[in-house]
Write a protein that holds these residues in place. Sequence first.
Motif, PDB file in Angstrom:
ATOM      1  N   LEU A   1      28.873  48.630  80.001  1.00  0.00           N
ATOM      2  CA  LEU A   1      29.304  48.146  81.520  1.00  0.00           C
ATOM      3  C   LEU A   1      30.182  49.135  82.127  1.00  0.00           C
ATOM      4  O   LEU A   1      30.369  49.136  83.118  1.00  0.00           O
ATOM      5  N   PHE A   2      31.278  49.635  81.114  1.00  0.00           N
ATOM      6  CA  PHE A   2      32.201  50.344  81.600  1.00  0.00           C
ATOM      7  C   PHE A   2      31.589  51.872  82.171  1.00  0.00           C
ATOM      8  O   PHE A   2      32.272  52.190  83.152  1.00  0.00           O
ATOM      9  N   PHE A   3      30.833  52.423  81.363  1.00  0.00           N
ATOM     10  CA  PHE A   3      30.511  53.661  81.840  1.00  0.00           C
ATOM     11  C   PHE A   3      29.485  53.516  83.109  1.00  0.00           C
ATOM     12  O   PHE A   3      29.018  54.743  83.586  1.00  0.00           O
ATOM     13  N   THR A   4      28.873  52.479  83.180  1.00  0.00           N
ATOM     14  CA  THR A   4      27.876  52.245  84.285  1.00  0.00           C
ATOM     15  C   THR A   4      28.823  51.818  85.403  1.00  0.00           C
ATOM     16  O   THR A   4      27.960  51.554  86.525  1.00  0.00           O
ATOM     17  N   GLU A   5      30.011  51.653  85.267  1.00  0.00           N
ATOM     18  CA  GLU A   5      31.039  51.006  86.344  1.00  0.00           C
ATOM     19  C   GLU A   5      30.395  49.561  87.037  1.00  0.00           C
ATOM     20  O   GLU A   5      30.437  49.556  88.067  1.00  0.00           O
ATOM     21  N   HIS A   6      30.208  48.892  86.149  1.00  0.00           N
ATOM     22  CA  HIS A   6      29.618  47.611  86.396  1.00  0.00           C
ATOM     23  C   HIS A   6      31.123  46.862  87.076  1.00  0.00           C
ATOM     24  O   HIS A   6      31.986  46.824  86.443  1.00  0.00           O
ATOM     25  N   HIS A   7      30.610  45.919  88.147  1.00  0.00           N
ATOM     26  CA  HIS A   7      31.785  45.001  88.672  1.00  0.00           C
ATOM     27  C   HIS A   7      32.351  44.029  87.514  1.00  0.00           C
ATOM     28  O   HIS A   7      33.579  43.807  87.854  1.00  0.00           O
ATOM     29  N   LEU A   8      31.916  43.839  86.460  1.00  0.00           N
ATOM     30  CA  LEU A   8      32.302  42.879  85.621  1.00  0.00           C
ATOM     31  C   LEU A   8      33.557  43.217  84.802  1.00  0.00           C
ATOM     32  O   LEU A   8      34.086  42.449  84.267  1.00  0.00           O
ATOM     33  N   ILE A   9      33.753  44.728  84.957  1.00  0.00           N
ATOM     34  CA  ILE A   9      34.900  45.132  84.152  1.00  0.00           C
ATOM     35  C   ILE A   9      36.059  45.816  85.287  1.00  0.00           C
ATOM     36  O   ILE A   9      36.991  46.108  85.035  1.00  0.00           O
ATOM     37  N   ALA A  10      35.853  45.017  86.425  1.00  0.00           N
ATOM     38  CA  ALA A  10      36.982  45.637  87.421  1.00  0.00           C
ATOM     39  C   ALA A  10      38.180  45.105  87.072  1.00  0.00           C
ATOM     40  O   ALA A  10      39.299  45.981  87.421  1.00  0.00           O
ATOM     41  N   TRP A  11      38.505  44.150  85.909  1.00  0.00           N
ATOM     42  CA  TRP A  11      39.764  43.583  85.631  1.00  0.00           C
ATOM     43  C   TRP A  11      40.507  44.651  84.932  1.00  0.00           C
ATOM     44  O   TRP A  11      41.724  44.831  84.789  1.00  0.00           O
ATOM     45  N   VAL A  12      39.781  45.608  84.181  1.00  0.00           N
ATOM     46  CA  VAL A  12      40.577  46.663  83.650  1.00  0.00           C
ATOM     47  C   VAL A  12      41.238  47.377  84.581  1.00  0.00           C
ATOM     48  O   VAL A  12      42.508  47.905  84.365  1.00  0.00           O
ATOM     49  N   ASP A  13      40.873  47.946  85.483  1.00  0.00           N
ATOM     50  CA  ASP A  13      41.267  48.780  86.689  1.00  0.00           C
ATOM     51  C   ASP A  13      42.473  48.026  87.330  1.00  0.00           C
ATOM     52  O   ASP A  13      43.493  48.556  87.480  1.00  0.00           O
ATOM     53  N   THR A  14      42.288  46.859  87.375  1.00  0.00           N
ATOM     54  CA  THR A  14      43.288  46.082  88.091  1.00  0.00           C
ATOM     55  C   THR A  14      44.734  46.125  86.983  1.00  0.00           C
ATOM     56  O   THR A  14      45.842  46.250  87.246  1.00  0.00           O
ATOM     57  N   ILE A  15      44.281  45.688  85.626  1.00  0.00           N
ATOM     58  CA  ILE A  15      45.446  45.856  84.792  1.00  0.00           C
ATOM     59  C   ILE A  15      46.158  47.129  84.652  1.00  0.00           C
ATOM     60  O   ILE A  15      47.334  47.454  84.632  1.00  0.00           O
ATOM     61  N   ARG A  16      45.287  48.334  84.655  1.00  0.00           N
ATOM     62  CA  ARG A  16      45.706  49.592  84.530  1.00  0.00           C
ATOM     63  C   ARG A  16      46.348  49.917  85.782  1.00  0.00           C
ATOM     64  O   ARG A  16      47.621  50.534  85.570  1.00  0.00           O
ATOM     65  N   ASP A  17      46.323  49.650  86.985  1.00  0.00           N
ATOM     66  CA  ASP A  17      46.728  49.915  88.090  1.00  0.00           C
ATOM     67  C   ASP A  17      48.250  49.100  88.234  1.00  0.00           C
ATOM     68  O   ASP A  17      49.301  49.773  88.796  1.00  0.00           O
ATOM     69  N   SER A  18      48.157  47.861  87.582  1.00  0.00           N
ATOM     70  CA  SER A  18      49.540  47.122  87.790  1.00  0.00           C
ATOM     71  C   SER A  18      50.522  47.776  86.697  1.00  0.00           C
ATOM     72  O   SER A  18      51.787  47.642  86.897  1.00  0.00           O
ATOM     73  N   ILE A  19      49.891  48.366  85.883  1.00  0.00           N
ATOM     74  CA  ILE A  19      51.166  49.056  84.781  1.00  0.00           C
ATOM     75  C   ILE A  19      51.412  50.433  85.005  1.00  0.00           C
ATOM     76  O   ILE A  19      52.608  50.847  84.711  1.00  0.00           O
ATOM     77  N   PHE A  20      50.583  51.226  85.437  1.00  0.00           N
ATOM     78  CA  PHE A  20      50.669  52.759  85.367  1.00  0.00           C
ATOM     79  C   PHE A  20      50.738  53.199  86.855  1.00  0.00           C
ATOM     80  O   PHE A  20      50.371  52.482  87.990  1.00  0.00           O
ATOM     81  N   SER A  21      51.397  54.149  86.998  1.00  0.00           N
ATOM     82  CA  SER A  21      51.679  54.773  88.390  1.00  0.00           C
ATOM     83  C   SER A  21      50.583  55.409  88.826  1.00  0.00           C
ATOM     84  O   SER A  21      49.714  56.036  88.185  1.00  0.00           O
ATOM     85  N   PRO A  22      50.456  55.445  90.230  1.00  0.00           N
ATOM     86  CA  PRO A  22      49.272  56.006  90.897  1.00  0.00           C
ATOM     87  C   PRO A  22      49.172  57.418  91.003  1.00  0.00           C
ATOM     88  O   PRO A  22      48.257  58.047  91.433  1.00  0.00           O
ATOM     89  N   THR A  23      50.469  58.021  90.686  1.00  0.00           N
ATOM     90  CA  THR A  23      50.507  59.560  90.590  1.00  0.00           C
ATOM     91  C   THR A  23      49.880  60.183  89.389  1.00  0.00           C
ATOM     92  O   THR A  23      49.818  61.337  89.344  1.00  0.00           O
ATOM     93  N   ILE A  24      49.472  59.265  88.587  1.00  0.00           N
ATOM     94  CA  ILE A  24      48.655  59.973  87.299  1.00  0.00           C
ATOM     95  C   ILE A  24      47.304  60.272  87.734  1.00  0.00           C
ATOM     96  O   ILE A  24      46.699  59.760  88.584  1.00  0.00           O
ATOM     97  N   SER A  25      46.929  61.361  87.136  1.00  0.00           N
ATOM     98  CA  SER A  25      45.769  61.900  87.416  1.00  0.00           C
ATOM     99  C   SER A  25      44.344  60.927  87.256  1.00  0.00           C
ATOM    100  O   SER A  25      44.629  60.254  86.437  1.00  0.00           O
ATOM    101  N   GLU A  26      43.439  60.913  87.839  1.00  0.00           N
ATOM    102  CA  GLU A  26      42.197  60.248  88.035  1.00  0.00           C
ATOM    103  C   GLU A  26      41.312  60.046  86.627  1.00  0.00           C
ATOM    104  O   GLU A  26      41.105  59.220  85.955  1.00  0.00           O
ATOM    105  N   ASP A  27      41.352  61.382  85.933  1.00  0.00           N
ATOM    106  CA  ASP A  27      40.830  61.493  84.744  1.00  0.00           C
ATOM    107  C   ASP A  27      41.584  60.965  83.573  1.00  0.00           C
ATOM    108  O   ASP A  27      41.378  60.000  82.564  1.00  0.00           O
ATOM    109  N   ARG A  28      43.083  60.787  83.591  1.00  0.00           N
ATOM    110  CA  ARG A  28      44.053  60.208  82.661  1.00  0.00           C
ATOM    111  C   ARG A  28      43.816  58.559  82.887  1.00  0.00           C
ATOM    112  O   ARG A  28      43.852  57.970  82.084  1.00  0.00           O
ATOM    113  N   LEU A  29      43.775  58.283  84.072  1.00  0.00           N
ATOM    114  CA  LEU A  29      43.862  56.756  84.637  1.00  0.00           C
ATOM    115  C   LEU A  29      42.473  56.262  83.995  1.00  0.00           C
ATOM    116  O   LEU A  29      42.309  55.138  83.356  1.00  0.00           O
TER     117      LEU A  29
END
Length: 162
Positions: free
Chosen positions: A103-131
């Motif tokens: 689901l993650f590698f196919t960018e399925h919408h069911l795992i959008a919560w992962v990016d939400t958690i990531r974006d709330s914890i880490f700075s948006p200035t980090i590279s996309e690859d690292r994010l």
Amino acid sequence: MEMELNKRTLKDQRDSRAWSQTQLAEVSGLSLRTIQRIEKTGIASQESAKSLASVYECSITELVSKDVSEHTKQTLSLNTMSTKAKVIHVSILTPVLLIVLYLFFTEHHLIAWVDTIRDSIFSPTISEDRLDKISFLILVVVVGLPCLIPGYLYDLISHPSD
């Protein structure tokens, strides 16, 4: 005032010197019966603990029983787990992680919560690859760790005294 000493440490200290309980009693000035009781129960008076610490040339804190968190670390170690518990871990963890990673590698919408958690914890200035790598790690930890619980529960239920 009584103290709880680590029985394993007491026995290891005595064994490392190749002393019998009788020899330890003589050297420490404690009775043989007291040595036997302390090694069996781990309970000692402050004076007995001081005497043992003096004989073993260590501090009383080195003889004090390990706290619950140390016991938990030993209990939750993969090295101390039964083979059945390890099989339970793998049989639950493998299919769950495979599905979630798909689901993650196919960018399925069911795992959008992962990016939400990531974006709330880490700075948006980090590279996309690292994010993306951070998202991957969050996913593995959040989904993978709960999959390990059934194996630990199996060992806890089937071997409660260990």
